[in-house]
Design an enzyme around this catalytic site. Structure first.
Site, PDB file in Angstrom:
ATOM      1  N   GLN A  50       0.810  -1.222   0.000  1.00  0.00           N
ATOM      2  CA  GLN A  50       0.000   0.000   0.000  1.00  0.00           C
ATOM      3  C   GLN A  50       0.841   1.269   0.000  1.00  0.00           C
ATOM      4  O   GLN A  50       0.313   2.358  -0.214  1.00  0.00           O
ATOM      5  CB  GLN A  50      -0.934   0.029   1.212  1.00  0.00           C
ATOM      6  N   CYS A  98     -10.685  -0.012   3.451  1.00  0.00           N
ATOM      7  CA  CYS A  98      -9.264  -0.128   3.160  1.00  0.00           C
ATOM      8  C   CYS A  98      -8.738   1.247   2.752  1.00  0.00           C
ATOM      9  O   CYS A  98      -9.398   1.944   1.978  1.00  0.00           O
ATOM     10  CB  CYS A  98      -9.059  -1.132   2.025  1.00  0.00           C
ATOM     11  N   LEU A  99      -7.570   1.625   3.264  1.00  0.00           N
ATOM     12  CA  LEU A  99      -6.994   2.926   2.916  1.00  0.00           C
ATOM     13  C   LEU A  99      -6.753   3.055   1.416  1.00  0.00           C
ATOM     14  O   LEU A  99      -6.769   4.153   0.873  1.00  0.00           O
ATOM     15  CB  LEU A  99      -5.670   3.137   3.659  1.00  0.00           C
ATOM     16  N   HIS A 140      -7.247  -9.458   6.307  1.00  0.00           N
ATOM     17  CA  HIS A 140      -7.309  -8.331   5.367  1.00  0.00           C
ATOM     18  C   HIS A 140      -5.897  -7.868   4.972  1.00  0.00           C
ATOM     19  O   HIS A 140      -5.597  -7.721   3.786  1.00  0.00           O
ATOM     20  CB  HIS A 140      -8.107  -7.179   6.000  1.00  0.00           C
ATOM     21  N   GLU A 141      -5.050  -7.659   5.980  1.00  0.00           N
ATOM     22  CA  GLU A 141      -3.689  -7.174   5.687  1.00  0.00           C
ATOM     23  C   GLU A 141      -2.893  -8.240   4.943  1.00  0.00           C
ATOM     24  O   GLU A 141      -2.149  -7.940   4.016  1.00  0.00           O
ATOM     25  CB  GLU A 141      -2.965  -6.762   6.976  1.00  0.00           C
TER      26      GLU A 141
HETATM   27 NI    NI Z   1      -6.489  -2.759   3.093  1.00  0.00          NI
END
Ligand code: NI
Length: 189
Positions: A50, A98-99, A140-141
């Site tokens: 990310q 999510c960012l 998720h991560e």
């Molecule tokens: Ni995420």
């Protein structure tokens, strides 16, 4: 330093990330910067892809959610070269965000329990079991390391409905209080 967050549509989010070794250059600083970036963007977790780095590293700090999810209180961890070795238990449906996909929340199915092996920031090895909300955040991560985003895991119907929204997000049509990188924009080393 605070990194900009890579947004949906950028190819780095779709790569399978690679393990790192102990002499990965600037690892301590990178971890510190990832926490700074996480706090700046008010997220719960952040995976290296990310911020444009395709390596198997993610961080979680559950403190912002401590009031609603007591198990998240004081949970601050670094996961290096993680492997999810088990996903078991009931499938639960819960909204995630999510960012890298600003302004979107969708219900996602996840297993209730996970077992994960990883190294922490001191290169100590861990083999741990998590459940509930933590298991969800970890999944998720972890997905980010395999190039998977939570929108890949919504129902086929929702997926079809989301197509337009995701395409708009990938073109920068969103509001975020943090700096971002869109597909086609260069990631600084
Ligand atoms: Ni995420």
């Amino acid at each position: 330093m605070v990194y900009p967050i890579v947004i949906y549509g950028h190819p780095v989010l779709r790569k399978v990330a690679e393990d790192i070794d102990r002499d990965y250059p600037g690892l301590d600083q990178l971890i510190a910067d990832m926490f700074e970036t996480l706090y700046r963007s008010e997220g719960l977790g952040l995976a290296a892809p990310q911020i444009g780095k395709s390596i198997r590293l993610f961080i979680i700090d559950g403190e912002p959610l401590a009031e609603d999810e007591p198990e998240m209180a004081g949970f601050k961890k670094v996961f290096i070269n993680a492997r999810l070795t088990e996903r078991t238990g009931e499938i639960e449906l819960m909204a995630e965000g999510c960012l890298s996909i600003p302004n979107l929340r969708e219900e996602v199915k996840r297993e209730e329990h996970v077992r994960i092996t990883y190294y922490d920031e001191k290169w100590e090895f861990h083999d741990e079991v998590y459940q509930g909300y933590l298991a969800r955040v970890i999944q998720h991560e972890y997905d980010h390391l395999d190039g998977i985003l939570f929108t890949d895991r919504v129902s086929p119907l929702r997926k079809r409905l989301l197509k337009g929204k995701l395409s708009a997000i990938s073109k920068g049509k969103f509001e975020a209080d943090y700096n971002t990188i869109l597909a086609g924009q260069k990631i600084k080393a």
